[in-house]
Design an enzyme around this catalytic site. Sequence first.
Site, PDB file in Angstrom:
ATOM      1  N   ASP A 107       0.979  -0.804   0.217  1.00 52.92           N
ATOM      2  CA  ASP A 107      -0.453  -0.327   0.060  1.00 52.92           C
ATOM      3  C   ASP A 107       0.786   0.997  -0.062  1.00 52.92           C
ATOM      4  OD1 ASP A 107      -2.079  -1.391   0.289  1.00 52.92           O
ATOM      5  OD2 ASP A 107      -2.466  -1.638   2.224  1.00 52.92           O
ATOM      6  N   ARG A 108       0.295   2.435   0.086  1.00 51.78           N
ATOM      7  CA  ARG A 108       1.170   3.391  -0.118  1.00 51.78           C
ATOM      8  C   ARG A 108       1.599   4.103   0.453  1.00 51.78           C
ATOM      9  NH1 ARG A 108       0.985   8.526  -2.972  1.00 51.78           N
ATOM     10  NH2 ARG A 108       1.319  10.180  -2.481  1.00 51.78           N
TER      11      ARG A 108
END
Length: 303
Positions: A140-141
Amino acid sequence: MQTMKKGKWLEIVTPSYWDGFTIETIVKAQIGVPKKLLHELRLENGIKLNNQVVPWQTVVKKMDRLYIKCFKEESFGVVPEDLSIEVLFEDDHLLIVNKPIMLDTHPNESDQTGTLANGVAYHWQLTGIQAKVRHIHRLDRETTGAIIFAKHALASALLDQMLEKREIKRSYTAFVEGILRSKKGTINESIGRDRHHPTRRRVSATGQKAITHYEVLRVFRQDQVTKIKLQLDTGRTHQIRVHLSHTGHPLLGDGLYGGTHSLIQHQALHAFSVSLKHPITKEDIHVEAPLPLDLFQLENNLK
């Protein structure tokens, strides 16, 4: 296994346990080259024995030299961009980097820049590699840590197979809200889409099988926070975040899944290690990514 890159060719010195096998058996059963790549190699005479193009039914002997054409010049697929990526491991076949915070793994739109893939393309450009940027898994970011990239199609296909067979072990460090009752445990809850939210996932009986193992590393009773280690048997979208939220212990900083602590402004999750058997050389690879500064400071400030 003794291997060497020679221009566009991968040279493999055939080990004793390949003695007596045909080339076709070796590339299919021993190396595991997938059908699509096998077809391409046939069409372009992409396999040689002792530097000669021979029928694939030729029997191989110990200490022969098998050549596979796998280092092809390709477009990066993304725009190279200097992002000063941190390399944890690199050889002719794969690259493992430490993804920083607030960076997408790869572009979600064709013209997107500022992703880890853009940084990898720049790194390859500097080191003279002209190959498509192929990520094997994602983070995930807001999640930091180790991510594997393949440098050619064969390595990518073999790593994909290993990931599917759960032969790539990834471990995570997380800081969660509350004090866990058990020091070790397994969360076995299927995960599906949340029909009320476009990006969120949820525990669902009709979802995909998802298994997360956890172990308590440290307890901060005054702040009501627990540091845990996690390992996954599956790789569902937001798996760790969904499972921890489901148990009532969301990640610190994870507002999407119920995190309310203000100690950190992003989800406190870090992929700290990757372990695998190298898809080409068969060496054991273990890489650790150091905890990012903000999580290191978070831990030092917790009580």
